[in-house]
Design a protein around this motif. Structure first.
Motif, short mmCIF file in Angstrom:
data_model
loop_
_atom_site.label_atom_id
_atom_site.label_comp_id
_atom_site.label_asym_id
_atom_site.label_seq_id
_atom_site.Cartn_x
_atom_site.Cartn_y
_atom_site.Cartn_z
N SER A 159 0.85 -1.20 0.00
CA SER A 159 0.00 0.00 0.00
C SER A 159 0.88 1.24 0.00
N GLY A 160 0.30 2.34 -0.45
CA GLY A 160 1.04 3.60 -0.45
C GLY A 160 0.28 4.65 -1.24
N LYS A 161 0.76 5.87 -1.14
CA LYS A 161 0.07 6.99 -1.78
C LYS A 161 0.27 7.01 -3.29
N GLY A 162 -0.86 7.21 -4.00
CA GLY A 162 -0.80 7.50 -5.42
C GLY A 162 -0.87 9.01 -5.57
N LEU A 163 -1.61 9.48 -6.60
CA LEU A 163 -1.78 10.94 -6.71
C LEU A 163 -2.91 11.43 -5.81
N TRP A 164 -4.10 10.76 -5.92
CA TRP A 164 -5.28 11.22 -5.20
C TRP A 164 -5.62 10.34 -4.01
N ALA A 189 -8.35 5.21 -5.75
CA ALA A 189 -9.31 6.19 -6.28
C ALA A 189 -8.57 7.17 -7.20
N GLU A 190 -7.75 6.63 -8.09
CA GLU A 190 -7.06 7.48 -9.08
C GLU A 190 -8.04 7.75 -10.23
N THR A 246 0.90 8.75 -10.38
CA THR A 246 0.40 7.47 -9.83
C THR A 246 1.47 6.39 -10.02
N SER A 247 2.08 6.40 -11.22
CA SER A 247 3.13 5.40 -11.50
C SER A 247 4.29 5.55 -10.51
N ASN A 248 4.68 6.80 -10.23
CA ASN A 248 5.74 7.02 -9.24
C ASN A 248 5.31 6.49 -7.87
N GLY A 249 4.02 6.68 -7.55
CA GLY A 249 3.48 6.17 -6.28
C GLY A 249 3.66 4.66 -6.21
N VAL A 250 3.37 3.97 -7.31
CA VAL A 250 3.51 2.50 -7.33
C VAL A 250 4.99 2.12 -7.17
N HIS A 251 5.88 2.85 -7.88
CA HIS A 251 7.32 2.58 -7.75
C HIS A 251 7.73 2.72 -6.27
N ASN A 252 7.29 3.83 -5.66
CA ASN A 252 7.72 4.08 -4.28
C ASN A 252 7.16 3.05 -3.30
N LEU A 253 5.89 2.69 -3.49
CA LEU A 253 5.31 1.75 -2.51
C LEU A 253 5.91 0.36 -2.67
#
Ligand SMILES: Cc1cc2nc3c(=O)[nH]c(=O)nc-3n(C[C@H](O)[C@H](O)[C@H](O)COP(=O)(O)O)c2cc1C
Length: 273
Positions: A159-164, A189-190, A246-253
Motif C-alpha cells: 500500500s502507499g500513496k498514489g496521486l489522489w 481512487a485514481e 500514480t506510477s511514481n506512487g507505485v514505484h515508491n510503494l
C-alpha cells in the motif's frame, strides 16, 4: 390513562391534518420525521448487511491474492480455493521472522487497524516513509502457497500513496523471493483512464516475470517514464502515459514494501534458498 393518550395523539393528528400543507411547522415536522425514518432504514440495513459485507470483502481479498499468484480461475469458488491453497502467516517486519501465532490468529490480523494502533505500529521518519504511509504496523500478513513443504509463491500486501488516494494491492513473488508472479490493486481512487489504469490487467501483465532484486540482493525493480534499455529490461515497467504521479506512487510503494522497512528482511531467507 390509555384513553387519555389515544385522545391526545388523536388530537395531535387532527391538529396536523387541520394545518395547511405549506405551513412551516408542518413542513419542518415532516422533514424531521422523514430524516428519522431514513436514518433508521440506513443504519439498520448497515447492521443487518454487515455479515454479507464482511463476506464480500473476504471474497474480494481472496480473489485478488489468487489473481496476483496466478491461481485464480474464473467461475471458481475463490474462498474455497484460497482455503485449500493458501497459508497465512504473520511476519515481524523488523526481524523478518515469523510471529509465533496460530494460522487462525494470523488470518484474523487486521493490518490497517494495527497501523492506526500506537501499540501495534510506529511512526515512520520522513526518510523511511517513501510510500507516504506515515505509520507502519510491526507485523504484516504474508500469503504462502506451498507444495511438498516448499514455498512456491509469496504474496505480500502492499500500500502507499498514489496521486489522489492510497493504493492497496498485493504483489506475488515466486518462491525465490525475486521474480514477480503478479500484482493487483483492489482499492484505489485514481482518475479513470489515467492513474486508475494501475488496476487494469493490461498494465499489471507488464509486471509478470520481472526481477525485483538483482543477484547481489539490490532492489532494482523500477516503474519509470524512461524507456527500458537492454540492461534494465528485466526489471523495468513503463509508467502509465499521463499518469506519471500514480506510477511514481507505485514505484515508491513497491520499494517501501520490498525494502528494509517492509518485507526486505523477511525475503532474504528465500534468496539464500
Ligand atoms: C483531471 C485530471 C486528472 C488526473 N489524474 C491523474 C492521475 O490519476 N494520476 C496521475 O498520475 N496524473 C493524473 N493527472 C495528471 C497529473 O496532474 C500530471 O499532469 C501528470 O502526472 C504529469 O505528468 P505526465 O503527463 O508525464 O504523466 C490528472 C490530470 C488531470 C487534469
Amino acid at each position: 390513562m390509555s384513553n387519555d393518550t389515544n385522545a391526545a395523539s388523536g388530537g395531535v393528528i387532527a391538529k396536523l391534518r387541520a394545518m395547511p400543507n405549506d405551513s412551516p411547522q408542518k413542513m419542518l415536522l415532516f422533514t424531521v420525521v422523514l430524516c428519522f425514518v431514513c436514518a433508521v432504514l440506513v443504519s439498520s440495513s448497515h447492521v443487518l448487511l454487515r455479515h454479507l459485507q464482511e463476506h464480500n470483502k473476504e471474497l474480494e481479498r481472496s480473489t485478488n491474492i489468487l489473481q496476483a499468484a496466478g491461481l485464480f480461475k474464473p467461475g471458481a469458488d475463490a474462498v474455497k480455493l484460497f482455503a485449500d491453497k493458501v497459508t497465512i502467516k504473520l511476519v515481524d517486519l523488523d526481524t523478518g521472522e515469523y510471529v509465533k501465532v496460530e494460522d487462525k490468529e494470523a488470518a484474523k490480523f487486521n493490518q490497517r487497524k494495527a497501523t492506526k494502533d500506537t501499540q501495534l505500529s510506529r511512526v515512520l521518519t520522513s526518510e523511511e516513509d517513501i510510500a507516504g504511509l506515515k505509520r507502519r504496523a510491526h507485523h504484516a500478513p504474508v500469503y504462502l502457497v506451498e507444495e511438498n513443504g516448499e514455498v512456491q509463491t509469496i504474496v505480500l500486501p502492499i500500500s502507499g500513496k498514489g496521486l489522489w488516494s492510497t493504493l492497496y494491492g498485493f504483489l506475488a513473488l515466486k518462491g525465490d523471493g525475486r521474480t514477480v508472479l503478479g500484482i493487483t490493486f483492489y482499492e484505489q481512487a485514481e482518475t479513470p483512464g489515467l492513474g486508475a489504469k494501475i488496476a487494469t490487467r493490461k498494465w499489471q501483465d507488464k509486471w509478470v516475470k520481472k526481477t525485483v532484486y538483482d543477484a547481489q540482493g539490490k532492489l532494482v525493480i523500477e516503474v519509470s517514464k524512461k524507456p527500458a534499455t537492454p540492461a534494465t529490461a528485466n526489471h523495468h515497467i513503463d509508467a502509465i502515459a499521463g499518469a506519471t504521479m500514480t506510477s511514481n506512487g507505485v514505484h515508491n510503494l513497491v520499494h517501501f514494501w520490498l525494502g528494509k522497512q517492509g518485507f526486505g528482511n523477511f525475503l532474504t531467507r528465500f534468496h539464500k534458498g
